[in-house]
Design a protein around this motif. Sequence first.
Motif, PDB file in Angstrom:
ATOM      1  N   GLU A 200      -8.975  15.183  -9.415  1.00  0.00           N
ATOM      2  CA  GLU A 200     -10.090  14.702 -10.239  1.00  0.00           C
ATOM      3  C   GLU A 200     -10.313  13.198 -10.084  1.00  0.00           C
ATOM      4  O   GLU A 200     -11.437  12.704 -10.194  1.00  0.00           O
ATOM      5  N   ASP A 201      -9.215  12.458  -9.807  1.00  0.00           N
ATOM      6  CA  ASP A 201      -9.353  11.016  -9.604  1.00  0.00           C
ATOM      7  C   ASP A 201     -10.008  10.714  -8.257  1.00  0.00           C
ATOM      8  O   ASP A 201     -10.790   9.764  -8.128  1.00  0.00           O
ATOM      9  N   THR A 236      -5.419   2.124 -10.063  1.00  0.00           N
ATOM     10  CA  THR A 236      -4.328   1.215 -10.452  1.00  0.00           C
ATOM     11  C   THR A 236      -3.839   0.385  -9.282  1.00  0.00           C
ATOM     12  O   THR A 236      -3.046  -0.530  -9.473  1.00  0.00           O
ATOM     13  N   TYR A 237      -4.319   0.695  -8.070  1.00  0.00           N
ATOM     14  CA  TYR A 237      -3.887  -0.051  -6.881  1.00  0.00           C
ATOM     15  C   TYR A 237      -5.098  -0.511  -6.088  1.00  0.00           C
ATOM     16  O   TYR A 237      -5.873   0.307  -5.579  1.00  0.00           O
ATOM     17  N   LYS A 238      -5.295  -1.815  -6.012  1.00  0.00           N
ATOM     18  CA  LYS A 238      -6.343  -2.440  -5.209  1.00  0.00           C
ATOM     19  C   LYS A 238      -7.731  -1.846  -5.444  1.00  0.00           C
ATOM     20  O   LYS A 238      -8.544  -1.755  -4.523  1.00  0.00           O
ATOM     21  N   GLU A 239      -8.005  -1.426  -6.680  1.00  0.00           N
ATOM     22  CA  GLU A 239      -9.316  -0.864  -7.027  1.00  0.00           C
ATOM     23  C   GLU A 239      -9.664   0.350  -6.173  1.00  0.00           C
ATOM     24  O   GLU A 239     -10.839   0.691  -6.002  1.00  0.00           O
ATOM     25  N   LYS A 240      -8.640   1.023  -5.627  1.00  0.00           N
ATOM     26  CA  LYS A 240      -8.896   2.149  -4.735  1.00  0.00           C
ATOM     27  C   LYS A 240      -8.359   3.473  -5.260  1.00  0.00           C
ATOM     28  O   LYS A 240      -9.054   4.482  -5.207  1.00  0.00           O
ATOM     29  N   THR A 241      -7.098   3.469  -5.712  1.00  0.00           N
ATOM     30  CA  THR A 241      -6.437   4.730  -6.037  1.00  0.00           C
ATOM     31  C   THR A 241      -5.663   4.630  -7.345  1.00  0.00           C
ATOM     32  O   THR A 241      -5.105   3.584  -7.668  1.00  0.00           O
ATOM     33  N   GLU A 242      -5.605   5.745  -8.076  1.00  0.00           N
ATOM     34  CA  GLU A 242      -4.809   5.811  -9.302  1.00  0.00           C
ATOM     35  C   GLU A 242      -3.481   6.499  -8.959  1.00  0.00           C
ATOM     36  O   GLU A 242      -3.333   7.712  -9.081  1.00  0.00           O
TER      37      GLU A 242
END
Length: 391
Positions: A200-201, A236-242
């Motif tokens: 879903e993310d 949560t990481y570099k505006e890319k992945t949670e």
Amino acid sequence: RLAQRWVGGLNVRGLRMQKRRTDGRENGDGQWGSGTDGKAATTKKTREVVEMVKERRAVFVATDTHLPPEDENEDSEARAMRGYMRGEGIVMEMTPSWEMDTDECGGEERRAGGVMVMWLEAEAEQVGITEVVVPGRVIAVTLRMRRCGTVVRIVGTYMPVRDGRRMTDEVREEWGELEMCVAGDGRVVWVGDNNAEFEEDMVREGREGRGTEQDRRFQEVVTNLGLVRHSVGRPTYKEKTEIDHIITGRAAAEWVSGAEWAPGLSEKDHGAVWIRFSGQEQKQGEEEGANGQGGARERGPRLKGAEPPTDKEMERYAERLLELEGEAGERGKERAGRAGERAGQESASRRARSGRVVVSAQRASGGSVRMPAGRPPSTTTRAAASGCQTS
């Protein structure tokens, strides 16, 4: 905020001490010292993490610490770190990092991995032993919260970086060990950088259908165990992945609320994930802290995924856990052989990469530590988890 308690986590990408220097020279005899005797100094990053823990009265999981192994009887950076933390009113338990092969990082000597769980001594006390589940990657500590008596099991994780769409056998084995660690305990609060996402993310971030085997394995563990995910609703990481998560058991889901994201130590790296911790409700007529019960709190809506699995689902899952245990036993001799080979390549002080947890566990409870026939992560995954490739 000061009246609240929090549980949080952050990939710190190094949480270290440094030997104090004056005019370009090391002070004293070049030793690390006790952490409070002036021989070692803290880094800016370490001070910032300590302030986070104090401000939020938090139980905190720091991942990818790069901190070397500790030896209670020898001078070491980890021993100095423990002394410094104690001086700040913080208790810490850790599984240390591992040393990268120099040829994996262009000839540089680097460390990678390592997980630390820390908490304010005034807010919680350790119950029983420290469990190193996967050396350098997974650690579990059981705490009793002093204000309400709630017992919670904190599991801190730093799982391998996704390397292609499929996992290696050793990475699958590490996920199996983590799965057994969080199974069957509703008090679990699992915090860490899992290097895996929910579908879903990915859909939310416009990457539908790009999941890997590790992403699916992560979702399988959470779903099959009936765990509850507390998403911060953003990368949560570099505006890319949670990929940094807080997951709880069903009982612990009733003790927490309001997951949120906060800036980390660098705008270009991981952000921190936090959740409020209220503990068990206090029964009417009981004093706060009596019989392990905490004060009343406002309840939010029931979280998605909090419904318990059916009896049939639990039976199937129990059978799967038995299969995993059997597979782990069959691999024991092979894993021990690999660990022996790696130990021979390092100095004596590094042979017991996670052995110092025995000392810290004995200090906490007088008991022994639960540790599998462990080894540092495989050479196929270490480079990806180091400063050479970080997420």
